[in-house]
Design an enzyme around this catalytic site. Structure first.
Site, mmCIF file in Angstrom:
data_model
loop_
_atom_site.group_PDB
_atom_site.id
_atom_site.type_symbol
_atom_site.label_atom_id
_atom_site.label_comp_id
_atom_site.label_asym_id
_atom_site.label_seq_id
_atom_site.Cartn_x
_atom_site.Cartn_y
_atom_site.Cartn_z
ATOM 1 N N ASP A 52 0.827 -1.213 0.000
ATOM 2 C CA ASP A 52 0.000 0.000 0.000
ATOM 3 C C ASP A 52 0.861 1.263 0.000
ATOM 4 O O ASP A 52 0.721 2.135 0.859
ATOM 5 C CB ASP A 52 -0.948 0.016 1.208
ATOM 6 C CG ASP A 52 -1.746 -1.261 1.358
ATOM 7 O OD1 ASP A 52 -2.109 -1.848 0.322
ATOM 8 O OD2 ASP A 52 -2.000 -1.684 2.500
ATOM 9 N N GLU A 226 -11.265 -1.247 -4.449
ATOM 10 C CA GLU A 226 -10.655 -0.560 -3.319
ATOM 11 C C GLU A 226 -9.540 0.358 -3.804
ATOM 12 O O GLU A 226 -9.260 0.446 -5.003
ATOM 13 C CB GLU A 226 -10.115 -1.568 -2.295
ATOM 14 C CG GLU A 226 -9.008 -2.464 -2.822
ATOM 15 C CD GLU A 226 -8.542 -3.497 -1.799
ATOM 16 O OE1 GLU A 226 -9.253 -3.730 -0.794
ATOM 17 O OE2 GLU A 226 -7.462 -4.076 -2.008
#
Length: 357
Positions: A52, A226
């Site tokens: 991430d 997402e």
């Protein structure tokens, strides 16, 4: 001879002391500027691990962060291609218990209204309780000053939420994130992208609106949308790039929504989804499940770049094997971004424009 030995001992002690101080995870100064005579190329990945990833450029520095799980750390570097030369500084550690004490995911650092904000997802140890939270720092240097906990950022439904980000369009700030339709934990693995207006950097104003859900086959290996992130072209046209399918699969990939000309970001029909992924697995390039991206400019502002994570091998899933990679974006004649394919690991890439003086 004894004096000479003592001198050597003291000299060695001083060197070791300096080296030891330089490795402190809580240092507040950035890394030293690399030498000017440098290799004009770099290779991916930037770090051996970094799920991430997120980076923002401010002043003369890039500020980088990724999921650490139990805290939030920031790397500071003048040259993002040389990220491995920097060291993380822990800027916030959660309380030992409570609703935002565990599973600190996907932090993003933003410079808004001359202040720093970090958006992150956290829970109490139960994934069903994941929500988004905000930190604020008024110091010019986000590695200094105080990070103040501003609280939870949520729409009135207060449902499961991760991967929050912000963007501004026509002077209105918006919050975008991945969430569940209802409170039931049966929604786990079934995520949609939501948007809401913001009244300030830590407050949502009004109701959320769903603007994307898994519809194409390439999005439905886990029914996940997402990690939404916005990039604009030189004319201000808005594109939202998101991650689709489960990160636990090799099908994890990047998709894209385009806001229609004169469109309203709060109107789902004004967002048009590209029918195919814009970046997907390329096994021969050691890029499995590329996703969870961000965007940044080269130091001189002339180039657009993407940062994303990917696994080196098949089946490595959502863990710390995911490593951060960067590559330059080009622009098609119609004004849409072109991402190409993940650059093969170890391939020499020209560094972002402005890194070499």
């Amino acid at each position: 001879m004894k004096l000479f030995k003592n001198f050597l001992f003291l000299h060695l002690f001083a060197v070791l002391f300096i080296l030891g101080c330089g490795s402190d995870d809580n240092q507040t100064s950035g890394p030293a500027t690399p030498p000017t005579e440098q290799d004009p190329t770099f290779t991916n990945p930037l770090l051996p691990s970094g799920p991430d990833p997120w980076v923002v450029h401010h002043g003369n520095f890039y500020y980088y962060t990724h999921t650490l799980g139990n805290r939030i750390g920031i790397y500071r570097t003048q040259y993002i291609s040389q990220l491995s030369k920097a060291s993380p500084v822990t800027v916030w550690t959660p309380p030992s218990t409570g609703p935002y004490s565990k599973n600190i995911w996907a932090p993003e650092i933003h410079r808004l209204n001359n202040k720093w904000y970090i958006y992150f997802a956290a829970d109490d140890g139960d994934d069903a309780n994941h929500r988004m939270y905000v930190l604020e720092n008024t110091n010019e240097n986000p590695l200094a000053g105080t990070w103040t906990f501003k609280g939870k950022i949520s729409d009135p439904t207060d449902l499961w939420a991760i991967d929050g980000s912000v963007f501004t369009h026509e002077d209105q700030m918006y919050f975008i994130w991945s969430g569940w339709r209802t409170a039931s934990s049966s929604n786990s693995g079934n995520q949609q992208i939501y948007i809401a207006r913001m009244s300030n950097p830590w407050t949502i104003e009004g109701e959320r609106v769903m603007i994307s859900q898994p519809t194409y086959n390439w999005e439905r290996n886990g029914l996940v949308n997402e990690g939404p992130e916005v990039i604009k072209n030189k004319d201000g046209k808005v594109f939202m790039v998101f991650s689709a399918s489960g990160c636990w699969t090799d099908h994890y990939a990047l998709g894209m929504l385009t806001l229609k000309d004169n469109g309203n970001p709060m109107n789902p029909t004004d967002w048009v989804k590209t029918a195919t992924p814009v970046l997907s697995t390329k096994g021969e390039n050691n890029a499995y499940g590329p996703g969870h991206n961000g965007f940044f400019k080269s130091p001189d502002g002339t180039e657009d770049w993407i940062i994303y994570h990917a696994n080196m091998a098949s089946g490595q899933g959502c863990g710390n094997n995911r490593s951060p990679r960067i590559q330059k974006i080009t622009w098609n004649a119609d004004g849409t971004p072109h991402f190409g394919e993940p650059v093969k690991v170890g391939t020499k890439i020209s560094r972002p424009s402005g890194e070499i003086k």
